[in-house]
Design a protein around this motif. Structure first.
Motif, PDB file in Angstrom:
ATOM      1  N   THR A  32       0.832  -1.203   0.000  1.00  0.00           N
ATOM      2  CA  THR A  32       0.000   0.000   0.000  1.00  0.00           C
ATOM      3  C   THR A  32       0.868   1.255   0.000  1.00  0.00           C
ATOM      4  OG1 THR A  32      -1.774  -1.137   1.189  1.00  0.00           O
ATOM      5  CG2 THR A  32      -1.801   1.262   1.238  1.00  0.00           C
ATOM      6  N   ILE A  33       1.937   1.240   0.777  1.00  0.00           N
ATOM      7  CA  ILE A  33       2.859   2.382   0.815  1.00  0.00           C
ATOM      8  C   ILE A  33       3.443   2.636  -0.565  1.00  0.00           C
ATOM      9  CG2 ILE A  33       5.129   3.121   1.657  1.00  0.00           C
ATOM     10  CD1 ILE A  33       4.397   1.753   4.335  1.00  0.00           C
ATOM     11  N   LEU A  34       3.882   1.572  -1.230  1.00  0.00           N
ATOM     12  CA  LEU A  34       4.488   1.738  -2.552  1.00  0.00           C
ATOM     13  C   LEU A  34       3.451   2.128  -3.599  1.00  0.00           C
ATOM     14  CD1 LEU A  34       7.020  -1.224  -2.524  1.00  0.00           C
ATOM     15  CD2 LEU A  34       7.485   1.204  -2.181  1.00  0.00           C
ATOM     16  N   SER A  35       2.249   1.619  -3.458  1.00  0.00           N
ATOM     17  CA  SER A  35       1.188   1.967  -4.408  1.00  0.00           C
ATOM     18  C   SER A  35       0.832   3.441  -4.315  1.00  0.00           C
ATOM     19  CB  SER A  35      -0.048   1.109  -4.143  1.00  0.00           C
ATOM     20  OG  SER A  35      -1.108   1.470  -4.999  1.00  0.00           O
ATOM     21  N   ASP A  36       0.759   3.964  -3.088  1.00  0.00           N
ATOM     22  CA  ASP A  36       0.360   5.354  -2.868  1.00  0.00           C
ATOM     23  C   ASP A  36       1.539   6.327  -2.896  1.00  0.00           C
ATOM     24  OD1 ASP A  36      -2.159   4.330  -2.524  1.00  0.00           O
ATOM     25  OD2 ASP A  36      -2.175   4.530  -0.345  1.00  0.00           O
ATOM     26  N   GLY A  37       2.761   5.831  -2.643  1.00  0.00           N
ATOM     27  CA  GLY A  37       3.891   6.725  -2.470  1.00  0.00           C
ATOM     28  C   GLY A  37       4.829   6.844  -3.650  1.00  0.00           C
ATOM     29  N   LEU A  38       4.608   6.024  -4.687  1.00  0.00           N
ATOM     30  CA  LEU A  38       5.454   6.096  -5.876  1.00  0.00           C
ATOM     31  C   LEU A  38       4.631   6.558  -7.068  1.00  0.00           C
ATOM     32  CD1 LEU A  38       7.644   2.842  -5.784  1.00  0.00           C
ATOM     33  CD2 LEU A  38       8.353   5.174  -5.276  1.00  0.00           C
ATOM     34  N   PRO A  39       5.196   7.404  -7.936  1.00  0.00           N
ATOM     35  CA  PRO A  39       4.460   7.815  -9.143  1.00  0.00           C
ATOM     36  C   PRO A  39       4.248   6.620 -10.062  1.00  0.00           C
ATOM     37  CG  PRO A  39       6.741   8.546  -9.243  1.00  0.00           C
ATOM     38  CD  PRO A  39       6.537   8.006  -7.863  1.00  0.00           C
ATOM     39  N   LYS A  40       3.075   6.556 -10.675  1.00  0.00           N
ATOM     40  CA  LYS A  40       2.738   5.448 -11.562  1.00  0.00           C
ATOM     41  C   LYS A  40       2.405   6.003 -12.946  1.00  0.00           C
ATOM     42  CE  LYS A  40       2.822   2.078  -8.442  1.00  0.00           C
ATOM     43  NZ  LYS A  40       3.275   2.837  -7.278  1.00  0.00           N
ATOM     44  N   TYR A 234      11.330   7.159   1.913  1.00  0.00           N
ATOM     45  CA  TYR A 234      10.853   8.363   1.236  1.00  0.00           C
ATOM     46  C   TYR A 234       9.430   8.135   0.718  1.00  0.00           C
ATOM     47  CZ  TYR A 234      15.644  10.253   1.037  1.00  0.00           C
ATOM     48  OH  TYR A 234      16.885  10.745   1.342  1.00  0.00           O
ATOM     49  N   ALA A 235       9.201   6.976   0.107  1.00  0.00           N
ATOM     50  CA  ALA A 235       7.876   6.663  -0.423  1.00  0.00           C
ATOM     51  C   ALA A 235       6.838   6.647   0.696  1.00  0.00           C
ATOM     52  CB  ALA A 235       7.894   5.309  -1.142  1.00  0.00           C
ATOM     53  N   ARG A 236       7.248   6.160   1.853  1.00  0.00           N
ATOM     54  CA  ARG A 236       6.321   6.142   2.995  1.00  0.00           C
ATOM     55  C   ARG A 236       5.940   7.560   3.402  1.00  0.00           C
ATOM     56  NH1 ARG A 236       5.614   6.620   8.253  1.00  0.00           N
ATOM     57  NH2 ARG A 236       4.396   5.039   9.381  1.00  0.00           N
ATOM     58  N   GLU A 237       6.913   8.469   3.388  1.00  0.00           N
ATOM     59  CA  GLU A 237       6.634   9.844   3.769  1.00  0.00           C
ATOM     60  C   GLU A 237       5.780  10.560   2.728  1.00  0.00           C
ATOM     61  OE1 GLU A 237       7.281  11.363   6.785  1.00  0.00           O
ATOM     62  OE2 GLU A 237       7.573   9.228   7.155  1.00  0.00           O
ATOM     63  N   ILE A 238       5.998  10.257   1.466  1.00  0.00           N
ATOM     64  CA  ILE A 238       5.158  10.853   0.419  1.00  0.00           C
ATOM     65  C   ILE A 238       3.721  10.397   0.584  1.00  0.00           C
ATOM     66  CG2 ILE A 238       4.705  10.861  -2.072  1.00  0.00           C
ATOM     67  CD1 ILE A 238       7.767  10.754  -2.447  1.00  0.00           C
ATOM     68  N   ARG A 239       3.525   9.122   0.882  1.00  0.00           N
ATOM     69  CA  ARG A 239       2.159   8.628   1.125  1.00  0.00           C
ATOM     70  C   ARG A 239       1.546   9.340   2.326  1.00  0.00           C
ATOM     71  NH1 ARG A 239      -0.289   5.013   4.606  1.00  0.00           N
ATOM     72  NH2 ARG A 239      -2.191   4.026   3.772  1.00  0.00           N
ATOM     73  N   ARG A 240       2.332   9.515   3.382  1.00  0.00           N
ATOM     74  CA  ARG A 240       1.818  10.209   4.566  1.00  0.00           C
ATOM     75  C   ARG A 240       1.382  11.627   4.205  1.00  0.00           C
ATOM     76  NH1 ARG A 240       3.402  14.111   7.056  1.00  0.00           N
ATOM     77  NH2 ARG A 240       5.440  14.079   6.025  1.00  0.00           N
ATOM     78  N   PHE A 241       2.216  12.330   3.436  1.00  0.00           N
ATOM     79  CA  PHE A 241       1.866  13.696   3.030  1.00  0.00           C
ATOM     80  C   PHE A 241       0.581  13.696   2.207  1.00  0.00           C
ATOM     81  CE2 PHE A 241       1.834  16.729  -0.468  1.00  0.00           C
ATOM     82  CZ  PHE A 241       1.706  17.911   0.247  1.00  0.00           C
TER      83      PHE A 241
END
Length: 272
Positions: A32-40, A234-241
């Motif tokens: 879920t973190i990678l799905s929400d925190g990385l650009p697709k 970093y991806a986790r923090e982007i998802r949090r933001f």
């Protein structure tokens, strides 16, 4: 300081699964973190193409529907592709888990027989000796959980017996780079949940994906070092933001003074 409290629990639901800690607080999952925190960015083109393919393949059926219903069908058309892929992946993972435990499998659907046979050959070719299979894990300090596929000793040419953290993938297009971040997260689990008990995460020497198709099962090495561990965080923090960003915007500010209603009078310019 740990963000969550032990023990971890994996909860199954009609829509999938999630993780909670000892207080019942939900812990973000790795995928879920990678799905929400990385650009697709690739998914944008894929979604457009999948919708177009659905429209062409179902043109006559769509033409007979009212406009509102036709739109709804088009909006959901692409999910039929992902649902089939997810179902195939889940089923292959189930057979893979049984095979690596040494169980015999029977009544395999025709569509999956190639995958199962390929994985069985893989286990024999690399003399796979499982240590942990399909185990949930957690990093309480950083704050995430997930379920790894396999930690096993494999006999690898030029390396000999090597302890490998591996993830089984059935994607037809191969292995994506973000799998390295997924395995970096797993590699940094603090605890694993095995037979209902939390144990320390095992040290591993290598990380890899096992790419299983109807024709073959290949061991694909992945670079999983400090940089990939940093990138996952970093991806986790982007998802949090992304999840918290709405809270950064306040309500409109009320003016101090009440004023009369302003009006504007528009006049046409006189012709010279």
């Amino acid at each position: 300081m740990a963000r969550f409290k032990p023990p971890i629990t994996r909860r199954e639901t009609a829509k999938g699964h999630h993780y909670v800690d000892g207080n019942g607080d939900r812990i973000p999952g790795v995928t879920t973190i990678l799905s929400d925190g990385l650009p697709k960015t690739a998914l944008i083109n894929w979604a457009a193409n999948a919708t177009a393919d659905y429209a062409v393949d179902n043109w006559d059926m769509l033409s007979d529907l009212p406009v509102a219903e036709r739109l709804k069908k088009l909006q959901g058309g692409r999910y039929g592709v992902t649902d089939k892929a997810k179902k195939r992946g889940t089923e292959v993972h189930g057979y893979a888990e049984r095979l690596v435990h040494g169980e015999k499998v029977a009544n395999v659907p025709e569509l999956l027989r190639g995958h199962v046979e390929a994985y069985a050959r893989f286990l024999d070719q690399f003399d796979v000796q499982p240590l942990v299979v399909e185990a949930s894990g957690v990093n309480y300090s950083v704050g995430y959980a997930g379920t790894l596929d396999l930690i096993a000793d494999l006999t690898i040419p030029k390396l000999g017996v090597t302890r490998v953290l591996a993830d089984v993938k059935t994607n037809e297009k191969g292995i994506y780079g973000e799998t390295a971040l997924q395995l970096a997260a797993y590699r940094h689990f603090e605890k694993l949940l095995v037979d209902g008990n939390e144990i320390d995460m095992h040290e591993v020497e290598r990380c890899a994906a096992i790419h299983v198709t109807s024709d073959s099962a290949e061991l694909i090495p992945l670079t999983v070092d400090e940089q990939q561990w940093r990138d996952f965080r970093y991806a986790r923090e982007i998802r949090r933001f992304a999840n918290e960003s709405r809270d950064l915007v306040g309500a409109p500010v009320e003016p101090v003074k009440e004023t009369t209603i302003a009006s504007i009078e528009w006049r046409e310019a006189e012709a010279s």
